[in-house]
Structures are given as C-alpha cells and as structure tokens.
Design a protein around this motif. Structure first.
Motif, short mmCIF file in Angstrom:
data_model
loop_
_atom_site.label_atom_id
_atom_site.label_comp_id
_atom_site.label_asym_id
_atom_site.label_seq_id
_atom_site.Cartn_x
_atom_site.Cartn_y
_atom_site.Cartn_z
N PRO A 1 0.83 -1.21 0.00
CA PRO A 1 0.00 0.00 0.00
C PRO A 1 0.87 1.26 0.00
N VAL A 2 0.34 2.32 -0.61
CA VAL A 2 1.04 3.61 -0.60
C VAL A 2 0.05 4.69 -0.16
N ILE A 3 0.58 5.65 0.58
CA ILE A 3 -0.25 6.75 1.09
C ILE A 3 0.29 8.06 0.51
N PHE A 4 -0.65 8.92 0.07
CA PHE A 4 -0.25 10.24 -0.44
C PHE A 4 -0.33 11.25 0.70
N SER A 5 0.64 12.14 0.78
CA SER A 5 0.76 13.04 1.93
C SER A 5 -0.39 14.04 2.05
N ALA A 6 -0.45 14.68 3.21
CA ALA A 6 -1.52 15.63 3.53
C ALA A 6 -1.53 16.84 2.60
N HIS A 7 -0.39 17.08 1.92
CA HIS A 7 -0.28 18.29 1.08
C HIS A 7 -1.01 18.16 -0.25
N VAL B 1 -7.44 21.10 1.55
CA VAL B 1 -6.64 21.20 0.32
C VAL B 1 -7.47 20.62 -0.84
N SER B 2 -8.15 19.50 -0.59
CA SER B 2 -9.03 18.90 -1.61
C SER B 2 -10.10 19.90 -2.07
N LYS B 3 -10.57 20.72 -1.12
CA LYS B 3 -11.58 21.74 -1.44
C LYS B 3 -11.03 22.72 -2.49
N VAL B 4 -9.77 23.09 -2.34
CA VAL B 4 -9.12 24.00 -3.30
C VAL B 4 -8.99 23.31 -4.66
N HIS B 5 -8.64 22.00 -4.63
CA HIS B 5 -8.54 21.23 -5.88
C HIS B 5 -9.88 21.24 -6.63
N MET B 6 -10.97 21.03 -5.89
CA MET B 6 -12.30 20.98 -6.51
C MET B 6 -12.70 22.36 -7.06
N GLU B 7 -12.33 23.39 -6.31
CA GLU B 7 -12.58 24.77 -6.75
C GLU B 7 -11.89 25.04 -8.09
#
Length: 315
Positions: free
Chosen positions: A72-78, A103-109
């Motif tokens: 498994p791999v995890i992507f960081s909080a950034h 941060v995901s909210k900014v991606h969706m925006e």
C-alpha cells in the motif's frame, strides 16, 4: 536566585485536524496491512512525526516509482497532482489519499473554474508540495503561479475577463490579502473563492501569535524548516512587534545566548508539530528559569476529519 520568566503559550497551536487525520491514516494502514506501508513525500512536515512513523514501519519515498506494486502507498496531507493516483491505479496498487480535506476543497474549486473555461492564478510558494499538487490538478498552462504582489504585475493571462484565483492553504493571511488586492486591481473581473482558501488552522495560529507577540521579548515557533505554515508564524510574530522570533525544531535548537536578559517568551507551534515537542521546549525553560506559564487563547477548535472508508473496513 533563578531569574523569573513569563511564558505566553499561544492557543490554538500545533496539530490541526488535517495533520491529525494524515498521521492516523498511516497508523491505521500499518494496522490493517502490516509493515511496510509506503508514504509518498513526508506525510506532514515534521521530522519527529516522520521518524516516529518510520519506526512503526512506514517507508518514506519521494516518488511513486520508488514504491513496489504489491504494498500500500499513502499520499501526503499536502495533496498530489492528478497524475499520481492515475499511475497508482494503472499499476493496480492499493493507495490511500491523506490529502487534507481543506486542500481537496481548493482542488475541486480549481476544477470547477476550469470547467467554466477560466484560467486560474494560484497564490502560493513555488516548489511547495501543496502548490505542485494543486497546479497538477489541471493541464499545463491552466494554472499560473504568483508568489508576491510584484508577480501580479507581470503574470501573463490568456484573457483578463476569464480568470479566477485560488490560494495555498498555509500562507500568511496578511500577505495574501495584499496579493488579492493587487489581483483585483489588475483584473477587475477575476473570480475568487466563495470562502477564504487559507485554512482555519493557519488563520487561527496566526491570530494567536498576533495576540502574544507584542508582549513577548522573544517568540519561538516549534516547527520544521520546510513547513510553510510554521515559517509564516515567524514572519507574523516579527510584524506584530516581537523583536526576536525564531523557528526551532526541538528544545536543543534554542539559542540561549540570544535570550539573555529577557523577561517574557511567546511559544507557539506550526500545524504539523506535536504537543510533545512544545512540552519539551517549556521544560527546557523551566530548567533554566523560574517560569510562569500564561495560556493566551484566541479561538477554540473542534474540527475533526474522517479517515477514508477503506481504512474503516476490515482487511
């Protein structure tokens, strides 16, 4: 006789909900799948946290290419560019995205603006993983980066009537206000976020520093040199009237000679610094001075983010 010293402890300080969630994700992944679990980039910007997770079986790598297909791999909080989960899917890897929901909210925006045909200007720091992740949500050239008010004057947009802006979540609130004002002045039709992109934790920690900086002879920010929000706290302290503001990773980093003859010290911590490191710094002062601790609280935080569903399900 031991010299008297007042410690002003900022509240809120230290861990935010996004950091808390990201660390929990790594710990739960280790419980569910056993070691090793790979983590792309430091899960959060703090050496103590990373070393602790490494000791539990997490392997930190810079790129997905450094991970085997069968772990498994995890992507960081950034946050990560879109190409990263796409590659993980193509390799049929198990992956968990620990991107902070704010941060995901900014991606969706950014994605919404793009769908409406707008080009996006991002206010952020070049090379910071969060900026790379947000800009990587859209095709090349669709997100332009500005770091300063000066950059606004020279940014070359496709159509001044069709642009929007987003920001990195860990910036200085005051600096960002100036850059937004410059963007609005140059591009009167620019579309901004419905709600401030800078996250609640960054804003709250900066406000707490503004409250303690004027009454502190010195102010220490516990945090990592690569932590954007920690470095901003040092800048905020200096601007708010504290003559000596310094970033320290651990109590060992304190420059005691620089603190000679002082009567008060402000202490805070960046959003990825655990409370154990703040306690370590307070204890170091107690060992040298007759300390009075005063907590200065400017906001209360009770936000909690859920971990991804894959970790809540049995293996």
């Amino acid at each position: 006789m031991t010299q008297a010293l007042t410690l002003y402890l900022a509240a809120p300080r230290g861990f935010c909900a996004g950091v808390d969630r990201a660390i929990k994700i790594v710990e739960m992944a280790l419980e569910k799948w056993g070691a090793p679990v790979y983590v792309r980039h430091e899960i959060v910007h703090n050496k103590y946290v990373v070393d602790d997770l490494r000791a539990k079986g997490a392997v930190f790598v810079e790129e997905l290419a450094d991970c085997p297909d069968d772990r498994p791999v995890i992507f960081s909080a950034h946050g990560v560019p879109k190409s990263v989960p796409a590659e993980a899917s193509q390799r049929e890897m198990i992956y968990v995205d620990a991107t902070c929901p704010l941060v995901s909210k900014v991606h969706m925006e950014a994605a919404r603006h793009h769908e409406k045909g707008l080009q996006i200007i991002m206010i952020g720091h070049a090379g910071h993983p969060e900026t790379i992740g947000t800009m990587g949500q859209l095709p090349d050239g669709e997100v332009l980066l500005v770091e300063t008010v000066e950059d606004v004057a020279s940014v070359a947009v496709r159509d001044p009537a069709n642009i929007a802006y987003v920001t990195q979540t860990t910036l200085s609130v005051d600096d960002t206000t100036d850059i937004v004002a410059a963007l609005n002045a140059r591009f009167p039709q620019i579309v901004g976020p419905h709600k401030e992109d800078i996250c609640y934790a960054t804003t709250n920690r900066q406000e707490a520093v503004k409250a303690i900086a004027p009454k502190s002879d010195a102010l220490l920010v516990v945090g990592a040199p690569n932590s954007s929000n920690s470095r901003r706290l040092v800048e905020v302290a200096s601007r708010a009237g504290c003559k000596y503001a310094q970033l320290v990773q651990r109590a060992d980093d304190i420059d005691w000679r620089a603190l000679d003859g002082i009567a008060s010290v402000g202490i805070t911590a960046g959003a990825s610094a655990p409370e154990v490191l703040i306690n370590e710094v307070v204890d170091a002062f107690r060992a040298r001075y007759d300390v009075t601790v005063k907590v200065v609280e400017t906001a209360q935080e009770n936000i909690e983010f859920k971990v991804p569903k894959v970790l809540r399900e049995p293996a």
